[in-house]
Design a protein around this motif. Structure first.
Motif, PDB file in Angstrom:
ATOM      1  N   GLY A  22     -26.967  55.177  26.745  1.00 39.45           N
ATOM      2  CA  GLY A  22     -25.554  55.076  26.367  1.00 39.45           C
ATOM      3  C   GLY A  22     -24.754  56.248  26.893  1.00 39.45           C
ATOM      4  O   GLY A  22     -23.656  56.078  27.430  1.00 39.45           O
ATOM      5  N   GLY A  23     -25.298  57.444  26.756  1.00 35.06           N
ATOM      6  CA  GLY A  23     -24.609  58.623  27.258  1.00 35.06           C
ATOM      7  C   GLY A  23     -24.459  58.614  28.767  1.00 35.06           C
ATOM      8  O   GLY A  23     -23.430  59.018  29.300  1.00 35.06           O
ATOM      9  N   ALA A  24     -25.485  58.139  29.469  1.00 33.72           N
ATOM     10  CA  ALA A  24     -25.423  58.084  30.933  1.00 33.72           C
ATOM     11  C   ALA A  24     -24.352  57.114  31.394  1.00 33.72           C
ATOM     12  O   ALA A  24     -23.580  57.418  32.309  1.00 33.72           O
ATOM     13  CB  ALA A  24     -26.787  57.681  31.491  1.00 33.72           C
ATOM     14  N   PHE A  25     -24.282  55.949  30.763  1.00 36.09           N
ATOM     15  CA  PHE A  25     -23.273  54.972  31.167  1.00 36.09           C
ATOM     16  C   PHE A  25     -21.862  55.428  30.787  1.00 36.09           C
ATOM     17  O   PHE A  25     -20.913  55.195  31.535  1.00 36.09           O
ATOM     18  CB  PHE A  25     -23.578  53.593  30.576  1.00 36.09           C
ATOM     19  CG  PHE A  25     -24.667  52.876  31.318  1.00 36.09           C
ATOM     20  CD1 PHE A  25     -24.500  52.511  32.643  1.00 36.09           C
ATOM     21  CD2 PHE A  25     -25.855  52.565  30.697  1.00 36.09           C
ATOM     22  CE1 PHE A  25     -25.496  51.855  33.338  1.00 36.09           C
ATOM     23  CE2 PHE A  25     -26.867  51.908  31.370  1.00 36.09           C
ATOM     24  CZ  PHE A  25     -26.691  51.552  32.702  1.00 36.09           C
ATOM     25  N   VAL A  26     -21.725  56.090  29.660  1.00 39.29           N
ATOM     26  CA  VAL A  26     -20.413  56.632  29.287  1.00 39.29           C
ATOM     27  C   VAL A  26     -19.993  57.715  30.279  1.00 39.29           C
ATOM     28  O   VAL A  26     -18.832  57.758  30.712  1.00 39.29           O
ATOM     29  CB  VAL A  26     -20.446  57.180  27.836  1.00 39.29           C
ATOM     30  CG1 VAL A  26     -19.238  58.049  27.542  1.00 39.29           C
ATOM     31  CG2 VAL A  26     -20.528  56.040  26.844  1.00 39.29           C
ATOM     32  N   PHE A  27     -20.924  58.560  30.676  1.00 37.73           N
ATOM     33  CA  PHE A  27     -20.626  59.628  31.626  1.00 37.73           C
ATOM     34  C   PHE A  27     -20.171  59.066  32.966  1.00 37.73           C
ATOM     35  O   PHE A  27     -19.157  59.497  33.521  1.00 37.73           O
ATOM     36  CB  PHE A  27     -21.865  60.512  31.798  1.00 37.73           C
ATOM     37  CG  PHE A  27     -21.653  61.699  32.685  1.00 37.73           C
ATOM     38  CD1 PHE A  27     -20.812  62.728  32.304  1.00 37.73           C
ATOM     39  CD2 PHE A  27     -22.311  61.802  33.896  1.00 37.73           C
ATOM     40  CE1 PHE A  27     -20.617  63.825  33.118  1.00 37.73           C
ATOM     41  CE2 PHE A  27     -22.125  62.894  34.716  1.00 37.73           C
ATOM     42  CZ  PHE A  27     -21.284  63.912  34.324  1.00 37.73           C
ATOM     43  N   ILE A  28     -20.901  58.078  33.487  1.00 39.10           N
ATOM     44  CA  ILE A  28     -20.521  57.471  34.768  1.00 39.10           C
ATOM     45  C   ILE A  28     -19.187  56.741  34.637  1.00 39.10           C
ATOM     46  O   ILE A  28     -18.346  56.797  35.539  1.00 39.10           O
ATOM     47  CB  ILE A  28     -21.632  56.533  35.276  1.00 39.10           C
ATOM     48  CG1 ILE A  28     -22.829  57.362  35.735  1.00 39.10           C
ATOM     49  CG2 ILE A  28     -21.149  55.658  36.420  1.00 39.10           C
ATOM     50  CD1 ILE A  28     -24.019  56.560  36.172  1.00 39.10           C
ATOM     51  N   SER A  29     -18.961  56.077  33.512  1.00 38.73           N
ATOM     52  CA  SER A  29     -17.699  55.350  33.311  1.00 38.73           C
ATOM     53  C   SER A  29     -16.507  56.301  33.268  1.00 38.73           C
ATOM     54  O   SER A  29     -15.464  56.021  33.866  1.00 38.73           O
ATOM     55  CB  SER A  29     -17.755  54.543  32.012  1.00 38.73           C
ATOM     56  OG  SER A  29     -18.767  53.582  32.065  1.00 38.73           O
ATOM     57  N   PHE A  57     -28.206  63.151  35.078  1.00 38.63           N
ATOM     58  CA  PHE A  57     -27.510  64.230  34.379  1.00 38.63           C
ATOM     59  C   PHE A  57     -26.941  63.748  33.049  1.00 38.63           C
ATOM     60  O   PHE A  57     -27.095  64.408  32.021  1.00 38.63           O
ATOM     61  CB  PHE A  57     -26.396  64.791  35.272  1.00 38.63           C
ATOM     62  CG  PHE A  57     -25.641  65.923  34.648  1.00 38.63           C
ATOM     63  CD1 PHE A  57     -26.203  67.175  34.561  1.00 38.63           C
ATOM     64  CD2 PHE A  57     -24.364  65.730  34.145  1.00 38.63           C
ATOM     65  CE1 PHE A  57     -25.513  68.224  33.990  1.00 38.63           C
ATOM     66  CE2 PHE A  57     -23.658  66.754  33.570  1.00 38.63           C
ATOM     67  CZ  PHE A  57     -24.236  68.018  33.489  1.00 38.63           C
ATOM     68  N   GLY A  58     -26.287  62.581  33.056  1.00 44.70           N
ATOM     69  CA  GLY A  58     -25.711  62.036  31.825  1.00 44.70           C
ATOM     70  C   GLY A  58     -26.751  61.737  30.778  1.00 44.70           C
ATOM     71  O   GLY A  58     -26.534  61.954  29.581  1.00 44.70           O
ATOM     72  N   PHE A  59     -27.909  61.253  31.195  1.00 48.72           N
ATOM     73  CA  PHE A  59     -28.991  60.947  30.254  1.00 48.72           C
ATOM     74  C   PHE A  59     -29.451  62.210  29.538  1.00 48.72           C
ATOM     75  O   PHE A  59     -29.516  62.256  28.310  1.00 48.72           O
ATOM     76  CB  PHE A  59     -30.170  60.311  30.998  1.00 48.72           C
ATOM     77  CG  PHE A  59     -31.254  59.798  30.090  1.00 48.72           C
ATOM     78  CD1 PHE A  59     -31.262  58.479  29.706  1.00 48.72           C
ATOM     79  CD2 PHE A  59     -32.244  60.633  29.623  1.00 48.72           C
ATOM     80  CE1 PHE A  59     -32.250  57.997  28.864  1.00 48.72           C
ATOM     81  CE2 PHE A  59     -33.236  60.168  28.784  1.00 48.72           C
ATOM     82  CZ  PHE A  59     -33.237  58.840  28.406  1.00 48.72           C
ATOM     83  N   PHE A  60     -29.763  63.246  30.302  1.00 43.03           N
ATOM     84  CA  PHE A  60     -30.278  64.469  29.692  1.00 43.03           C
ATOM     85  C   PHE A  60     -29.214  65.194  28.879  1.00 43.03           C
ATOM     86  O   PHE A  60     -29.516  65.782  27.838  1.00 43.03           O
ATOM     87  CB  PHE A  60     -30.882  65.382  30.756  1.00 43.03           C
ATOM     88  CG  PHE A  60     -32.240  64.930  31.205  1.00 43.03           C
ATOM     89  CD1 PHE A  60     -33.327  64.991  30.360  1.00 43.03           C
ATOM     90  CD2 PHE A  60     -32.428  64.429  32.474  1.00 43.03           C
ATOM     91  CE1 PHE A  60     -34.580  64.576  30.758  1.00 43.03           C
ATOM     92  CE2 PHE A  60     -33.671  64.005  32.898  1.00 43.03           C
ATOM     93  CZ  PHE A  60     -34.760  64.071  32.032  1.00 43.03           C
ATOM     94  N   VAL A  61     -27.971  65.154  29.309  1.00 43.42           N
ATOM     95  CA  VAL A  61     -26.901  65.779  28.525  1.00 43.42           C
ATOM     96  C   VAL A  61     -26.703  65.035  27.202  1.00 43.42           C
ATOM     97  O   VAL A  61     -26.541  65.660  26.151  1.00 43.42           O
ATOM     98  CB  VAL A  61     -25.586  65.838  29.334  1.00 43.42           C
ATOM     99  CG1 VAL A  61     -24.403  66.162  28.460  1.00 43.42           C
ATOM    100  CG2 VAL A  61     -25.714  66.851  30.446  1.00 43.42           C
ATOM    101  N   ALA A  62     -26.735  63.706  27.232  1.00 47.50           N
ATOM    102  CA  ALA A  62     -26.548  62.926  26.005  1.00 47.50           C
ATOM    103  C   ALA A  62     -27.663  63.193  25.003  1.00 47.50           C
ATOM    104  O   ALA A  62     -27.404  63.367  23.808  1.00 47.50           O
ATOM    105  CB  ALA A  62     -26.491  61.435  26.327  1.00 47.50           C
ATOM    106  N   VAL A  63     -28.900  63.267  25.476  1.00 50.95           N
ATOM    107  CA  VAL A  63     -30.020  63.559  24.567  1.00 50.95           C
ATOM    108  C   VAL A  63     -29.908  64.983  24.036  1.00 50.95           C
ATOM    109  O   VAL A  63     -30.140  65.232  22.849  1.00 50.95           O
ATOM    110  CB  VAL A  63     -31.367  63.316  25.285  1.00 50.95           C
ATOM    111  CG1 VAL A  63     -32.525  63.813  24.444  1.00 50.95           C
ATOM    112  CG2 VAL A  63     -31.548  61.839  25.590  1.00 50.95           C
ATOM    113  N   GLY A  64     -29.515  65.909  24.886  1.00 50.05           N
ATOM    114  CA  GLY A  64     -29.349  67.290  24.440  1.00 50.05           C
ATOM    115  C   GLY A  64     -28.229  67.451  23.421  1.00 50.05           C
ATOM    116  O   GLY A  64     -28.374  68.174  22.432  1.00 50.05           O
TER     117      GLY A  64
END
Length: 95
Positions: free
Chosen positions: A76-83, A48-55
């Motif tokens: 980067g967006g996925a790791f920020v989201f999980i963090s 979810f974080g990956f696709f949201v960050a790219v979007g």
């Protein structure tokens, strides 16, 4: 970016992101333990974080035509989201 992909390429991209998500989700579960969301939860949050960050990057006018930049932005967006979610979970546990 995703709107211009053929269905086959979109499914292929989702499968690769899911594989990366499972790898990183399992590794994060081993590292974070009880502070994490489990291997499946980490995987779903990573995808979810990956696709949201790219979007979000695409919506703000960042051209992701270069695959390396798109992958870096998504990871980067996925790791920020999980963090951020792990910080929220830790904060809620302290209450």
């Amino acid at each position: 970016m995703f709107l211009h992909l053929d269905t086959t390429w979109l499914l292929f991209a989702f499968a690769i992101i899911a594989a990366f998500g499972f790898f990183f989700g399992t590794a994060l579960d081993a590292i974070m333990g009880e502070s994490g969301f489990g291997p499946t939860g980490n995987t779903l949050l990573f995808i979810f974080g990956f696709f949201v960050a790219v979007g979000v990057a695409n919506k703000h006018g960042i051209s992701l035509s270069d695959l390396k930049l798109a992958v870096a932005c998504g990871l980067g967006g996925a790791f920020v989201f999980i963090s951020v979610l792990a910080l929220i979970k830790a904060g809620m546990a302290r209450l």
